[in-house]
Design a protein around this motif. Structure first.
Motif, PDB file in Angstrom:
ATOM      1  N   MET A 276     -22.939   7.155   9.042  1.00  0.00           N
ATOM      2  CA  MET A 276     -23.526   6.033   8.339  1.00  0.00           C
ATOM      3  C   MET A 276     -23.513   4.821   9.274  1.00  0.00           C
ATOM      4  O   MET A 276     -22.485   4.499   9.848  1.00  0.00           O
ATOM      5  CB  MET A 276     -22.708   5.758   7.074  1.00  0.00           C
ATOM      6  N   ARG A 277     -24.668   4.170   9.405  1.00  0.00           N
ATOM      7  CA  ARG A 277     -24.746   2.985  10.265  1.00  0.00           C
ATOM      8  C   ARG A 277     -23.935   1.847   9.659  1.00  0.00           C
ATOM      9  O   ARG A 277     -23.867   1.685   8.448  1.00  0.00           O
ATOM     10  CB  ARG A 277     -26.203   2.555  10.419  1.00  0.00           C
ATOM     11  N   LYS A 278     -23.335   1.026  10.524  1.00  0.00           N
ATOM     12  CA  LYS A 278     -22.425  -0.024  10.067  1.00  0.00           C
ATOM     13  C   LYS A 278     -23.111  -1.206   9.404  1.00  0.00           C
ATOM     14  O   LYS A 278     -22.498  -1.905   8.627  1.00  0.00           O
ATOM     15  CB  LYS A 278     -21.580  -0.527  11.242  1.00  0.00           C
ATOM     16  N   ASN A 279     -24.373  -1.458   9.710  1.00  0.00           N
ATOM     17  CA  ASN A 279     -25.027  -2.652   9.183  1.00  0.00           C
ATOM     18  C   ASN A 279     -25.994  -2.310   8.056  1.00  0.00           C
ATOM     19  O   ASN A 279     -27.143  -2.726   8.071  1.00  0.00           O
ATOM     20  CB  ASN A 279     -25.743  -3.400  10.308  1.00  0.00           C
ATOM     21  N   THR A 280     -25.526  -1.547   7.075  1.00  0.00           N
ATOM     22  CA  THR A 280     -26.355  -1.215   5.923  1.00  0.00           C
ATOM     23  C   THR A 280     -25.636  -1.651   4.644  1.00  0.00           C
ATOM     24  O   THR A 280     -24.413  -1.826   4.639  1.00  0.00           O
ATOM     25  CB  THR A 280     -26.625   0.299   5.841  1.00  0.00           C
TER      26      THR A 280
ATOM     27  N   TYR B 133     -22.988   1.045   3.783  1.00  0.00           N
ATOM     28  CA  TYR B 133     -21.773   0.987   4.594  1.00  0.00           C
ATOM     29  C   TYR B 133     -20.901  -0.199   4.172  1.00  0.00           C
ATOM     30  O   TYR B 133     -19.691  -0.052   3.985  1.00  0.00           O
ATOM     31  CB  TYR B 133     -22.120   0.879   6.083  1.00  0.00           C
ATOM     32  N   ARG B 134     -21.520  -1.360   4.005  1.00  0.00           N
ATOM     33  CA  ARG B 134     -20.749  -2.543   3.604  1.00  0.00           C
ATOM     34  C   ARG B 134     -20.128  -2.341   2.215  1.00  0.00           C
ATOM     35  O   ARG B 134     -18.993  -2.741   1.960  1.00  0.00           O
ATOM     36  CB  ARG B 134     -21.620  -3.789   3.642  1.00  0.00           C
ATOM     37  N   LEU B 135     -20.872  -1.686   1.330  1.00  0.00           N
ATOM     38  CA  LEU B 135     -20.352  -1.393  -0.010  1.00  0.00           C
ATOM     39  C   LEU B 135     -19.139  -0.462   0.073  1.00  0.00           C
ATOM     40  O   LEU B 135     -18.122  -0.702  -0.578  1.00  0.00           O
ATOM     41  CB  LEU B 135     -21.435  -0.767  -0.883  1.00  0.00           C
ATOM     42  N   LEU B 136     -19.240   0.589   0.873  1.00  0.00           N
ATOM     43  CA  LEU B 136     -18.128   1.523   1.017  1.00  0.00           C
ATOM     44  C   LEU B 136     -16.882   0.813   1.559  1.00  0.00           C
ATOM     45  O   LEU B 136     -15.780   1.010   1.044  1.00  0.00           O
ATOM     46  CB  LEU B 136     -18.522   2.680   1.937  1.00  0.00           C
ATOM     47  N   GLU B 137     -17.055  -0.027   2.550  1.00  0.00           N
ATOM     48  CA  GLU B 137     -15.916  -0.775   3.100  1.00  0.00           C
ATOM     49  C   GLU B 137     -15.325  -1.715   2.056  1.00  0.00           C
ATOM     50  O   GLU B 137     -14.112  -1.861   1.952  1.00  0.00           O
ATOM     51  CB  GLU B 137     -16.349  -1.546   4.350  1.00  0.00           C
ATOM     52  N   TYR B 138     -16.174  -2.357   1.263  1.00  0.00           N
ATOM     53  CA  TYR B 138     -15.720  -3.257   0.189  1.00  0.00           C
ATOM     54  C   TYR B 138     -14.901  -2.462  -0.839  1.00  0.00           C
ATOM     55  O   TYR B 138     -13.820  -2.886  -1.248  1.00  0.00           O
ATOM     56  CB  TYR B 138     -16.933  -3.909  -0.474  1.00  0.00           C
ATOM     57  N   LEU B 139     -15.441  -1.308  -1.249  1.00  0.00           N
ATOM     58  CA  LEU B 139     -14.742  -0.491  -2.242  1.00  0.00           C
ATOM     59  C   LEU B 139     -13.400  -0.001  -1.710  1.00  0.00           C
ATOM     60  O   LEU B 139     -12.408   0.035  -2.450  1.00  0.00           O
ATOM     61  CB  LEU B 139     -15.616   0.699  -2.654  1.00  0.00           C
TER      62      LEU B 139
END
Length: 93
Positions: free
Chosen positions: A1-5, A8-14
């Motif tokens: 998964m690319r980091k700037n999507t 990806y940002r949602l997964l890191e937030y969760l």
């Protein structure tokens, strides 16, 4: 998964906070299509529970009490593990 999507940002937030609502996704991530991003993660075997929560709106009823609305709180539970592969790695004596 690319980091700037969004996904990806949602997964890191969760992973960091454990849960998210639509208003948090808009405010914190700039993601206006949270349900679509959640669906992408679910299709990638992430376990995300949906729980409806009643919250007050900014408006009042005629009796002066706050009107309520329902929002979805998405709760991160981890990723599906393949139990078959895990059972194949057991050392037998």
């Amino acid at each position: 998964m690319r980091k700037n999507t969004h996904t990806y940002r949602l997964l890191e937030y969760l992973k960091s906070y454990g849960n998210i609502t639509t208003i948090e996704a808009i405010r914190d991530l700039g993601n206006t299509r949270l349900a679509a991003s959640i669906n992408v993660l679910r299709n990638k075997d992430y376990i995300i529970e949906s729980v409806d929560v009643k919250v007050p709106t900014r408006w009042n009823n005629k009796d002066g009490k706050r009107k309520m609305t329902t929002v979805t709180n998405y709760i991160y539970k981890g990723k599906v593990t393949n139990t078959f592969e895990s059972s194949m790695n057991v050392n037998h004596v």
